[in-house]
Design a protein around this motif. Sequence first.
Motif, mmCIF file in Angstrom:
data_model
loop_
_atom_site.group_PDB
_atom_site.id
_atom_site.type_symbol
_atom_site.label_atom_id
_atom_site.label_comp_id
_atom_site.label_asym_id
_atom_site.label_seq_id
_atom_site.Cartn_x
_atom_site.Cartn_y
_atom_site.Cartn_z
ATOM 1 N N SER A 86 120.310 92.211 47.990
ATOM 2 C CA SER A 86 119.896 93.559 47.559
ATOM 3 C C SER A 86 120.121 93.730 46.064
ATOM 4 C CB SER A 86 120.677 94.624 48.332
ATOM 5 O OG SER A 86 120.371 94.558 49.714
ATOM 6 N N LEU A 131 117.316 92.124 44.283
ATOM 7 C CA LEU A 131 116.125 92.972 44.266
ATOM 8 C C LEU A 131 116.260 94.079 43.214
ATOM 9 C CD1 LEU A 131 115.352 93.314 48.088
ATOM 10 C CD2 LEU A 131 114.334 91.750 46.419
ATOM 11 N N GLU A 150 115.559 92.554 39.971
ATOM 12 C CA GLU A 150 114.122 92.349 39.843
ATOM 13 C C GLU A 150 113.428 93.641 39.420
ATOM 14 O OE1 GLU A 150 110.930 90.415 39.459
ATOM 15 O OE2 GLU A 150 112.362 89.235 40.641
ATOM 16 N N ARG A 210 114.914 83.625 44.717
ATOM 17 C CA ARG A 210 115.037 84.583 45.815
ATOM 18 C C ARG A 210 115.411 83.884 47.107
ATOM 19 N NH1 ARG A 210 110.399 86.213 43.832
ATOM 20 N NH2 ARG A 210 109.222 85.696 45.726
#
Length: 843
Positions: free
Chosen positions: A705, A708, A711, A731
């Motif tokens: 998480s 992400l 990202e 990833r």
Amino acid sequence: MHTPTPVSAQAAQSFRRFFQELREAYLERETLFTQIELALLCREHVLVVGPPGTAKSAIASAVLGRIVDEQSGQPSLFAKQLAESTVQTDLIGPVDFKVLTETGRTEYLTEDGMLGATHAFLDEVFDGRDMLLRSILNVLHERELKHGRRVTSGRIECAIMTSNRYLSEVLARSPELLLAFADRLSFISFVPKSFARPASRSAMLHRFAHGLRPDLRAVLTLQQLDVLQKAVERVSVSNTLLEAIELLTDELERALTAQVSKLPDYVPTKYFSQRSVVKALWALKAAVVRDQLYRRPDRPLEATVEDLDALRWFFLLGGPPAEESEALLKVAVDPRERAQLEIVRIEQKAFDAALAKVRAELGAGPEREAATLGAAEELKTVEALARERGFQPGIAVSTARRLHGKLVPGPRHADNRVALLAAARGLLASVEQRLSRGPIEGSEPRAGGALFSAILEALSLCRHVPELTPRMPAVCDAIHRFSLQALELMALQAESLAFDESVSLDPLVGLADNLADELGQVGELLALLAESSSGAVPHLRTAEAETRRRAVAAFRQRAERVFPGPRGRKEPLDALSADSRRLAQLEHSLCRLDPSQRGLKQQLLEPLGFDYARDVLGTVPIERIDHLSRTVQVVAENLRREGLAPEPVFVECRDILEARLREYVQGIGREVASPPSAPQAAINGEAYNFYRGSFSALMRDGEFSALLGLEGQLAFARPPSTAFFLSDVIRDAVARVELSFVQVRLKYLRGWLTQLLTTLPAPQSAQTRAAADQIFDRLVRSRFPMLALKEGELVRLKGMLGVLMGMPGELGESARKLNGVLLGIDDDFSRFSKQLLELRASL
């Protein structure tokens, strides 16, 4: 000698007959009628004060009520008696309720108020409230009403205001209000209680004894008054008389102010301001027309020194003549009456003395003005400037500005203008000689800002002084030739930087600013030349643009060559900040030369931004991916603060970020084995302590998480053609580690729950409440319910698996299998705890 310009005979005769009839009807009111005559002629207002029973209102009505329109035969008069209850709409007109209801704006029907009439009579004016009177005074003075965004002009020309109060009473009530009246009203008159001449009282008693009322038949029309008012506009006032008005104003102000220290209750009738000086000029013009009407019909409409005496009716409190004032003072009993008469006498004496002094000084006007102008000193300065071996731009600038101020609009006396013009012509000659020598003179590399300032001031002087305008073509041609050479030299000197290795980045800023200032002055020169209809302006504008282009190109080339230069031992961010400031200053300077030059800072600073980002992102310790996210955020904010776009920098640093993430994942990706938990450990809470203690310290879950989130932070640098900034390999690696962490946790929780349920008796085996409570207590002491319910561990793990199940392929499938294990743990615990709780409730 001006040719006499008589006004219309019919208008003059009507005016004289009109006021002569009034003078015969109202005795010993000569001064008041004179002030009203002047007010009507110059479109100003009158305030009449005095005790009751002195015919103030009757006179105001008799005057304004009989000035009629020749078409309708009716007066254009607004009349109102003020009281404390009077409001603004009573005077300026009612609110337009149609506009108010339709738009919400407050507007007034001014045609129904005093602005809609030519004349106004406001009786007992000081009975109104102060704020109302101040607003009305402004409306009368400006002849317009401002309401919101709308301004309504009025027709009001002359208002007569009356009051039964003495000025001393008004002063005691509100000194500021009296000053407001004194500043905005041209004429103030005092009507005494008694007659000075015994014959006047006898005549008044005779009339009333025989029932003889004033028989006022003479009529003055608005159109006839317009003719006389236009004559006032045509009156010429010489410079000598203008000077006399100034001198009289100053001298009278000093004299009356001196009386204040002698009489503490005294306030001068006139408030001396720039507004009052202008009004005095119009009062003087009106006095010239009045003199032509009554005394000298053949006189020209030109003010003379003798006409200055008429300004006593403007500057002073109007009242009885000096001999009558003395007679009235002898019989006056009321202290207010005596004080008012004393003011009349004091001001009359002060005016006579001031006027005598001004008349004596007028003969010395040219010499006094010459001493003030200092024309001889200016001529000496110009001659010295011409003799100097080198032109002094600073002296030329200051001299041109002084001469401009003295020649525009210019001296009152022609002889003094001649001397100043000689100095101005000499200055222009010096400037033209300097222009003829070109931009380079002596050791000067080229013309600088000071010289351009001198040229600008000289050109402005030549444009604004009529006697110098014939020299404009020659001056403009000289400026044209000079400017072309100067512009070429500016470009060449900028290009010479390519051969000067001593010039670093910092001096470039000063050089660019100096050049921008000089080119700005060239632009001002071109604007002045364009106003002078010089055909050379387009050519010069082209040359100026070319100079800007060449200079900017030279400065950029030099900046690219010398940047970044020696930086010493500085932290990357400190070095970036310092270089950013230097480049921002240079870019600002270049944009002054050419606004299209933005981007130099970005171009030169970007490599340093790369170095800073690589240094920070490549060395910062990573304990969690969240830490790396914060570092990315800080680096992006620092780059933006220094004016750098972070997108290309992070694209360049993508490999560094991925290498750091691979290294981090490899470090935490080891298998954590779950040690066997004995039944006793599952019951007494040690299994919980182990799970929350050393076991969780080894499990850095939640990193997928966090990845992400990272990202999302890097989305600004993501290429449009891709869905993610980081590669799929990163990833997948983080997802696998995350999946292994969840798998180990579920394995531990499954074993813990299995041992717990095996050790505890089944709920159905409890036959009594005590047995059920014992099972319940042992379950609580294990702390598994607290972990699953209160702390929400199973929900947290479900969320982590939910994110991982979105991964494609084998990773998503493995996450779904683990989710099945998690659901099994949840079902087993829920079923056991539900049965136990229902059993306890039933026993």
